[in-house]
Design a protein around this motif. Structure first.
Motif, PDB file in Angstrom:
ATOM      1  N   ASP A   1      28.571  35.227  42.494  1.00 41.37           N
ATOM      2  CA  ASP A   1      28.113  36.431  43.200  1.00 41.37           C
ATOM      3  C   ASP A   1      27.772  36.139  44.655  1.00 41.37           C
ATOM      4  O   ASP A   1      28.039  36.963  45.546  1.00 41.37           O
ATOM      5  CB  ASP A   1      26.880  37.015  42.488  1.00 41.37           C
ATOM      6  CG  ASP A   1      27.222  37.575  41.116  1.00 41.37           C
ATOM      7  OD1 ASP A   1      28.426  37.666  40.802  1.00 41.37           O
ATOM      8  OD2 ASP A   1      26.291  37.919  40.364  1.00 41.37           O
TER       9      ASP A   1
ATOM     10  N   HIS B   1      30.673  36.525  47.051  1.00 37.15           N
ATOM     11  CA  HIS B   1      30.962  37.905  47.455  1.00 37.15           C
ATOM     12  C   HIS B   1      30.076  38.315  48.625  1.00 37.15           C
ATOM     13  O   HIS B   1      30.545  38.916  49.596  1.00 37.15           O
ATOM     14  CB  HIS B   1      30.733  38.861  46.269  1.00 37.15           C
ATOM     15  CG  HIS B   1      31.786  38.773  45.211  1.00 37.15           C
ATOM     16  ND1 HIS B   1      32.816  39.678  45.119  1.00 37.15           N
ATOM     17  CD2 HIS B   1      31.982  37.890  44.207  1.00 37.15           C
ATOM     18  CE1 HIS B   1      33.598  39.355  44.091  1.00 37.15           C
ATOM     19  NE2 HIS B   1      33.104  38.275  43.517  1.00 37.15           N
TER      20      HIS B   1
ATOM     21  N   LEU C   1      37.871  42.457  46.477  1.00 28.80           N
ATOM     22  CA  LEU C   1      36.911  41.540  45.862  1.00 28.80           C
ATOM     23  C   LEU C   1      36.685  42.002  44.417  1.00 28.80           C
ATOM     24  O   LEU C   1      36.334  43.162  44.187  1.00 28.80           O
ATOM     25  CB  LEU C   1      35.593  41.543  46.632  1.00 28.80           C
ATOM     26  CG  LEU C   1      35.674  41.143  48.114  1.00 28.80           C
ATOM     27  CD1 LEU C   1      34.291  41.203  48.749  1.00 28.80           C
ATOM     28  CD2 LEU C   1      36.267  39.743  48.267  1.00 28.80           C
TER      29      LEU C   1
ATOM     30  N   SER D   1      34.848  41.987  40.779  1.00 33.23           N
ATOM     31  CA  SER D   1      33.655  41.660  39.987  1.00 33.23           C
ATOM     32  C   SER D   1      33.216  42.889  39.197  1.00 33.23           C
ATOM     33  O   SER D   1      32.865  43.915  39.781  1.00 33.23           O
ATOM     34  CB  SER D   1      32.507  41.183  40.880  1.00 33.23           C
ATOM     35  OG  SER D   1      31.334  41.004  40.119  1.00 33.23           O
TER      36      SER D   1
END
Length: 326
Positions: free
Chosen positions: A180, A183, A205, A207
């Motif tokens: 994380d 990012h 990106l 996630s």
């Protein structure tokens, strides 16, 4: 079947035997046989072609010779056991190495050197049996579904495959292993805040935990140095928002879109068509993805030390300081 054909038949794995049986005895079409064996059409065609080739290859060989190696051949025993394990018993490389009984053969470098040395002995032999054995091994390696010879000894594969292995590694890594904090850093460093009409590139990106749709479209500066930076992170950069959106959607829905053979057959051509539009397609796609390389790119191999919280209290005196020596 005669004795040579029976030995050749025993050298086929179950799916290859079933493929020949359905084709020759049951007269099933390739589509029908593929459905029965629960294989995609192209995969069934590959297995059928391999089974036909191997049956002829082994039958012709055993018509001339009683075994793969002649009794007094110049090859070492562990090499003979390894090849017999691969060809006759159809073991995988590690299993064939164990079959030799020599634990040193489990080391890839040792095994490769052993194969190279003994293949050279077969090649240098003047005995016809040894030359036939050499040809059998080379042709088997060419048609098998995995290679048994070191790269420098391999002949071109008989199949023009389009492997999805590295793409699967890459997609699953984007889905599950990019941290994380990475990012956050990418957004802080590369987000290009500019008027809507101004030229920009786009990066998706991925996630599921951070973004509602499973991905975020990040606008970045349309500069070579920015593209090079994202290439270093093995991330595709797209010229248009639509292309980046398509990539983000396909990757985020990968598990759903490939849960069956038919869905997978549709997914992969669309995925390849999408990534080919990336500005840095050649730089990223030419890399042989593996977990270790991706970990290095995102620094996930570095174990981050948790700093101990600093004490806000003054340094305490030792208890012994309160007592005077008597």
């Amino acid at each position: 079947m005669n004795e040579a054909q029976q030995k050749a038949w025993s050298c086929l794995i179950d799916k290859e035997q079933q493929s020949l049986f359905l084709q020759l005895s049951e007269s099933k079409s390739s589509w029908e046989a593929g459905e029965i064996l629960k294989l995609s059409h192209y995969k069934y065609l590959e297995i059928r072609e391999r089974s036909e080739k191997f049956f002829r290859l082994f039958s012709d060989f055993f018509e001339k010779h009683t075994s793969i190696f002649r009794p007094d051949c110049p090859c070492e025993r562990n090499f003979q056991d390894y090849m017999e394990g691969c060809l006759e018993k159809r073991l995988k490389r590690k299993e064939a190495s164990l079959f030799t009984g020599d634990s040193a053969q489990l080391l890839p470098k040792v095994n490769s050197k052993n194969i190279e040395r003994n293949m050279k002995r077969l090649k240098g032999s003047e005995d016809e049996w040894d030359i036939d054995t050499l040809r059998l091994i080379l042709e088997f390696d060419r048609w098998n579904n995995f290679r048994i010879l070191p790269r420098m000894l391999q002949q071109p594969s008989a199949f023009k495959r389009r492997s999805n292995k590295k793409d699967k590694i890459y997609i699953k890594y984007l889905l599950n292993r990019v941290p994380d904090w990475m990012h956050t850093k990418l957004k802080e460093r590369f987000r290009y805040k500019v008027k809507p009409g101004k030229k920009k590139y786009w990066v998706a990106l991925i996630s599921e935990d951070l973004y509602t749709d499973g991905y975020l479209l990040l606008p970045v500066r349309p500069l070579d140095e920015v593209v090079d930076e994202f290439s270093r992170f093995y991330m595709y950069v797209f010229k248009t928002k639509d292309d980046a959106d398509t990539f983000g959607f396909m990757v985020s829905k990968f598990m759903i879109k490939t849960e069956s053979v038919k869905l997978g057959q549709k997914f992969w051509p669309e995925y390849r068509c999408c990534v080919e539009k990336a500005v840095n397609y050649n730089q990223v796609n030419n890399i042989e993805f593996n977990i270790k390389k991706l970990d290095m790119a995102y620094n996930t191999h570095i174990k981050r030390k948790h700093k101990k919280p600093k004490s806000t209290a003054a340094n305490r005196a030792k208890t012994s300081d309160f007592y005077k020596n008597k």
